[in-house]
Design a protein around this motif. Structure first.
Motif, PDB file in Angstrom:
ATOM      1  N   MET A 227       0.796  -1.233   0.000  1.00  0.00           N
ATOM      2  CA  MET A 227       0.000   0.000   0.000  1.00  0.00           C
ATOM      3  C   MET A 227       0.822   1.273   0.000  1.00  0.00           C
ATOM      4  O   MET A 227       0.335   2.320  -0.422  1.00  0.00           O
ATOM      5  CB  MET A 227      -0.942   0.007   1.206  1.00  0.00           C
ATOM      6  N   ILE A 228       2.043   1.220   0.510  1.00  0.00           N
ATOM      7  CA  ILE A 228       2.860   2.438   0.547  1.00  0.00           C
ATOM      8  C   ILE A 228       3.747   2.467  -0.698  1.00  0.00           C
ATOM      9  O   ILE A 228       4.688   1.678  -0.828  1.00  0.00           O
ATOM     10  CB  ILE A 228       3.721   2.481   1.830  1.00  0.00           C
ATOM     11  N   HIS A 229       3.450   3.371  -1.606  1.00  0.00           N
ATOM     12  CA  HIS A 229       4.176   3.420  -2.873  1.00  0.00           C
ATOM     13  C   HIS A 229       5.404   4.319  -2.797  1.00  0.00           C
ATOM     14  O   HIS A 229       6.332   4.163  -3.587  1.00  0.00           O
ATOM     15  CB  HIS A 229       3.243   3.904  -3.992  1.00  0.00           C
ATOM     16  N   ASP A 230       5.403   5.262  -1.864  1.00  0.00           N
ATOM     17  CA  ASP A 230       6.548   6.163  -1.710  1.00  0.00           C
ATOM     18  C   ASP A 230       6.900   6.222  -0.224  1.00  0.00           C
ATOM     19  O   ASP A 230       6.260   6.943   0.549  1.00  0.00           O
ATOM     20  CB  ASP A 230       6.207   7.556  -2.248  1.00  0.00           C
ATOM     21  N   SER A 232       9.311   7.538   1.184  1.00  0.00           N
ATOM     22  CA  SER A 232       9.851   8.828   1.624  1.00  0.00           C
ATOM     23  C   SER A 232       8.743   9.764   2.087  1.00  0.00           C
ATOM     24  O   SER A 232       8.998  10.753   2.778  1.00  0.00           O
ATOM     25  CB  SER A 232      10.639   9.485   0.480  1.00  0.00           C
ATOM     26  N   LEU A 233       7.484   9.441   1.714  1.00  0.00           N
ATOM     27  CA  LEU A 233       6.347  10.252   2.136  1.00  0.00           C
ATOM     28  C   LEU A 233       5.612   9.659   3.332  1.00  0.00           C
ATOM     29  O   LEU A 233       5.281  10.368   4.287  1.00  0.00           O
ATOM     30  CB  LEU A 233       5.365  10.423   0.965  1.00  0.00           C
ATOM     31  N   VAL A 234       5.356   8.370   3.287  1.00  0.00           N
ATOM     32  CA  VAL A 234       4.553   7.730   4.334  1.00  0.00           C
ATOM     33  C   VAL A 234       5.327   6.551   4.924  1.00  0.00           C
ATOM     34  O   VAL A 234       5.921   5.754   4.197  1.00  0.00           O
ATOM     35  CB  VAL A 234       3.201   7.230   3.774  1.00  0.00           C
ATOM     36  N   SER A 235       5.307   6.464   6.247  1.00  0.00           N
ATOM     37  CA  SER A 235       5.971   5.356   6.934  1.00  0.00           C
ATOM     38  C   SER A 235       4.980   4.652   7.851  1.00  0.00           C
ATOM     39  O   SER A 235       3.971   5.226   8.262  1.00  0.00           O
ATOM     40  CB  SER A 235       7.174   5.857   7.748  1.00  0.00           C
ATOM     41  N   HIS A 267      -6.919   7.011   3.713  1.00  0.00           N
ATOM     42  CA  HIS A 267      -7.656   8.260   3.912  1.00  0.00           C
ATOM     43  C   HIS A 267      -6.889   9.359   4.646  1.00  0.00           C
ATOM     44  O   HIS A 267      -7.261  10.536   4.538  1.00  0.00           O
ATOM     45  CB  HIS A 267      -8.949   7.985   4.692  1.00  0.00           C
ATOM     46  N   ALA A 268      -5.828   9.022   5.384  1.00  0.00           N
ATOM     47  CA  ALA A 268      -5.178  10.041   6.222  1.00  0.00           C
ATOM     48  C   ALA A 268      -4.246  10.947   5.447  1.00  0.00           C
ATOM     49  O   ALA A 268      -3.955  12.067   5.888  1.00  0.00           O
ATOM     50  CB  ALA A 268      -4.412   9.366   7.361  1.00  0.00           C
ATOM     51  N   PHE A 269      -3.767  10.493   4.288  1.00  0.00           N
ATOM     52  CA  PHE A 269      -2.744  11.256   3.568  1.00  0.00           C
ATOM     53  C   PHE A 269      -3.151  11.447   2.098  1.00  0.00           C
ATOM     54  O   PHE A 269      -2.571  10.849   1.184  1.00  0.00           O
ATOM     55  CB  PHE A 269      -1.398  10.528   3.642  1.00  0.00           C
ATOM     56  N   PRO A 270      -4.133  12.293   1.859  1.00  0.00           N
ATOM     57  CA  PRO A 270      -4.573  12.525   0.470  1.00  0.00           C
ATOM     58  C   PRO A 270      -3.498  13.267  -0.314  1.00  0.00           C
ATOM     59  O   PRO A 270      -2.665  13.990   0.248  1.00  0.00           O
ATOM     60  CB  PRO A 270      -5.828  13.373   0.648  1.00  0.00           C
ATOM     61  N   GLY A 271      -3.552  13.070  -1.637  1.00  0.00           N
ATOM     62  CA  GLY A 271      -2.577  13.747  -2.489  1.00  0.00           C
ATOM     63  C   GLY A 271      -1.167  13.254  -2.206  1.00  0.00           C
ATOM     64  O   GLY A 271      -0.901  12.074  -2.083  1.00  0.00           O
ATOM     65  N   GLN A 272      -0.263  14.193  -2.068  1.00  0.00           N
ATOM     66  CA  GLN A 272       1.139  13.879  -1.794  1.00  0.00           C
ATOM     67  C   GLN A 272       1.515  14.209  -0.356  1.00  0.00           C
ATOM     68  O   GLN A 272       2.685  14.420  -0.038  1.00  0.00           O
ATOM     69  CB  GLN A 272       2.036  14.666  -2.756  1.00  0.00           C
ATOM     70  N   ARG A 273       0.520  14.228   0.519  1.00  0.00           N
ATOM     71  CA  ARG A 273       0.787  14.550   1.919  1.00  0.00           C
ATOM     72  C   ARG A 273       1.655  13.466   2.550  1.00  0.00           C
ATOM     73  O   ARG A 273       1.461  12.280   2.335  1.00  0.00           O
ATOM     74  CB  ARG A 273      -0.532  14.669   2.679  1.00  0.00           C
ATOM     75  N   SER A 274       2.635  13.895   3.312  1.00  0.00           N
ATOM     76  CA  SER A 274       3.505  12.950   4.007  1.00  0.00           C
ATOM     77  C   SER A 274       2.954  12.679   5.407  1.00  0.00           C
ATOM     78  O   SER A 274       2.144  13.446   5.926  1.00  0.00           O
ATOM     79  CB  SER A 274       4.932  13.501   4.109  1.00  0.00           C
ATOM     80  N   GLY A 275       3.389  11.591   5.989  1.00  0.00           N
ATOM     81  CA  GLY A 275       2.921  11.295   7.332  1.00  0.00           C
ATOM     82  C   GLY A 275       3.394   9.944   7.833  1.00  0.00           C
ATOM     83  O   GLY A 275       4.203   9.262   7.204  1.00  0.00           O
ATOM     84  N   LYS A 276       2.836   9.570   8.964  1.00  0.00           N
ATOM     85  CA  LYS A 276       3.277   8.351   9.640  1.00  0.00           C
ATOM     86  C   LYS A 276       2.090   7.666  10.299  1.00  0.00           C
ATOM     87  O   LYS A 276       1.225   8.329  10.889  1.00  0.00           O
ATOM     88  CB  LYS A 276       4.343   8.695  10.687  1.00  0.00           C
ATOM     89  N   VAL A 277       2.059   6.349  10.195  1.00  0.00           N
ATOM     90  CA  VAL A 277       1.069   5.546  10.894  1.00  0.00           C
ATOM     91  C   VAL A 277       1.814   4.683  11.914  1.00  0.00           C
ATOM     92  O   VAL A 277       2.811   4.040  11.569  1.00  0.00           O
ATOM     93  CB  VAL A 277       0.263   4.649   9.932  1.00  0.00           C
ATOM     94  N   THR A 278       1.339   4.678  13.135  1.00  0.00           N
ATOM     95  CA  THR A 278       1.987   3.908  14.206  1.00  0.00           C
ATOM     96  C   THR A 278       1.005   2.918  14.791  1.00  0.00           C
ATOM     97  O   THR A 278      -0.117   3.282  15.163  1.00  0.00           O
ATOM     98  CB  THR A 278       2.506   4.834  15.318  1.00  0.00           C
ATOM     99  N   VAL A 279       1.434   1.666  14.874  1.00  0.00           N
ATOM    100  CA  VAL A 279       0.665   0.630  15.567  1.00  0.00           C
ATOM    101  C   VAL A 279       1.323   0.430  16.922  1.00  0.00           C
ATOM    102  O   VAL A 279       2.517   0.113  17.009  1.00  0.00           O
ATOM    103  CB  VAL A 279       0.663  -0.689  14.764  1.00  0.00           C
TER     104      VAL A 279
END
Length: 357
Positions: A227-230, A232-235, A267-279
């Protein structure tokens, strides 16, 4: 052990010999020099010894010499001297023309009152044939090992099947034109991969307990890869303590994490928004909290119910299975969805289930 006879010594001994001879348990009575005074018919029958050739012979001379066991001989002599008791001595009776038998020998010294105030040393020896019991134990152990091998083979086949299913779903997702259909296929792929991750953990565990950190790490690695294609944007990060849970609980937790992480990444990072998901998972005895936190766009201000969609019917059903409550809060920025399990809530849920309507 000393027998105080109320009858003449010779009658007491005759009575003891009569009991031995008629016993269903293989018994021998030996004198202090280990010569046989009496052998039960069950002993002679069990070990194919001619009763006529028993009395007066040394125990080591019985049969074809198979009872000539130096260690047993030493123990019996020590028993006759009062220095030892033969208890649960195990030996293998080996005969050239018969199967090997596994025996357990017990022997006790008995002091009989003799004539003119003397004491006659006697050794009462019993023999139990445990060959069949040992064979049954071996067969049981062999069966357990065979089942373990079959289970391992089954696990490999399940793992291969899940990989095939996941690959087919991924290929189908890439071929379809509809974005909605592609999304459903990607979601199905990730759900299959969550089950595959659990299967790998079960295969490496005791099949009852699952190390949660490695399981959720493996699961999230699989979800992130599809699901994470980039990167450098989403971790996607996993922070789990040393908790070990039952397999059925780990299944529910894994599926919940799958649903919540997929939803956050979608849903949390529309467009090219960067961010992080933590479990995040932490436990304190029977109480635990599982959280999926993102630092994305957060809940839409115009509708409090939109973000509540994270508590879908699947997550709600799974939470109910493990007696957990769901809370959705603003992480400022982003959203935090948590499943909490407490002993008090669990008891209240069980009480409400059995309360009269």
């Amino acid at each position: 052990m000393t027998i105080q006879a109320a009858v003449p010594p010779e009658l007491a001994l005759d009575f003891a010999l009569a009991v031995i001879l008629s016993s269903d348990t293989p018994l021998l009575m030996l004198d202090g020099s280990l010569a046989v005074l009496a052998a039960s018919s069950s002993f002679c029958r069990a070990f194919q010894i001619n009763p006529a050739n028993v009395n007066g012979r040394q125990m080591s001379e019985l049969g074809s010499g198979e009872w000539d066991v130096p260690q047993l001989d030493s123990l019996l002599k020590a028993t006759a001297s009062g220095f030892a008791v033969v208890s649960g001595y195990e030996m293998r009776l080996q005969r050239a023309d018969r199967p090997v038998r596994d025996l357990v020998v017990n022997a006790h010294k008995v002091d009989y009152p003799g004539a003119m105030g003397t004491t006659a040393v006697r050794i009462l020896l019993s023999v139990a044939d445990v060959t069949e019991a040992r064979n049954n134990e071996k067969q049981k152990d062999d069966l357990v090992r065979e089942k373990a091998i079959l289970l391992q083979e089954l696990q490999h086949r399940v793992a291969n099947s899940l990989q095939i299913i996941a690959s087919v779903l991924m290929q189908s997702a890439r071929k379809v034109q509809s974005e909605e259909s592609r999304g459903h296929l990607f979601d199905a792929h990730n759900r299959v991969m969550s089950v595959a991750a659990l299967q790998r953990q079960l295969a490496a565990s005791s099949l009852e307990d699952v190390v949660l950190r490695s399981y959720l790490t493996d699961l999230c690695r699989s979800i992130g890869a599809s699901m994470i294609h980039d990167r450098s944007l989403v971790s996607l990060d996993v922070k789990v303590d040393e908790s070990i849970v039952k397999a059925d609980v780990s299944i529910s937790l894994g599926l919940v994490v799958t649903e919540l992480v997929i939803n956050a990444l979608k849903h949390a990072f529309p467009g090219q928004r960067s961010g992080k998901v933590t479990v995040h998972y932490v436990s304190d005895g029977p109480e635990w909290t599982l959280s999926v936190i993102d630092d994305g766009v957060g809940m839409p201000a115009e509708s409090e119910n939109v973000r509540a969609g994270l508590g879908t019917s699947i997550v709600k059903a799974l939470a109910a299975q493990i007696d957990a409550t769901i809370t959705v809060t603003d992480a400022a920025p982003g959203t935090r969805v948590a499943l909490c399990h407490s002993v008090l809530d669990s008891l209240q849920n069980k009480t409400s289930e059995i309360a009269p309507v």
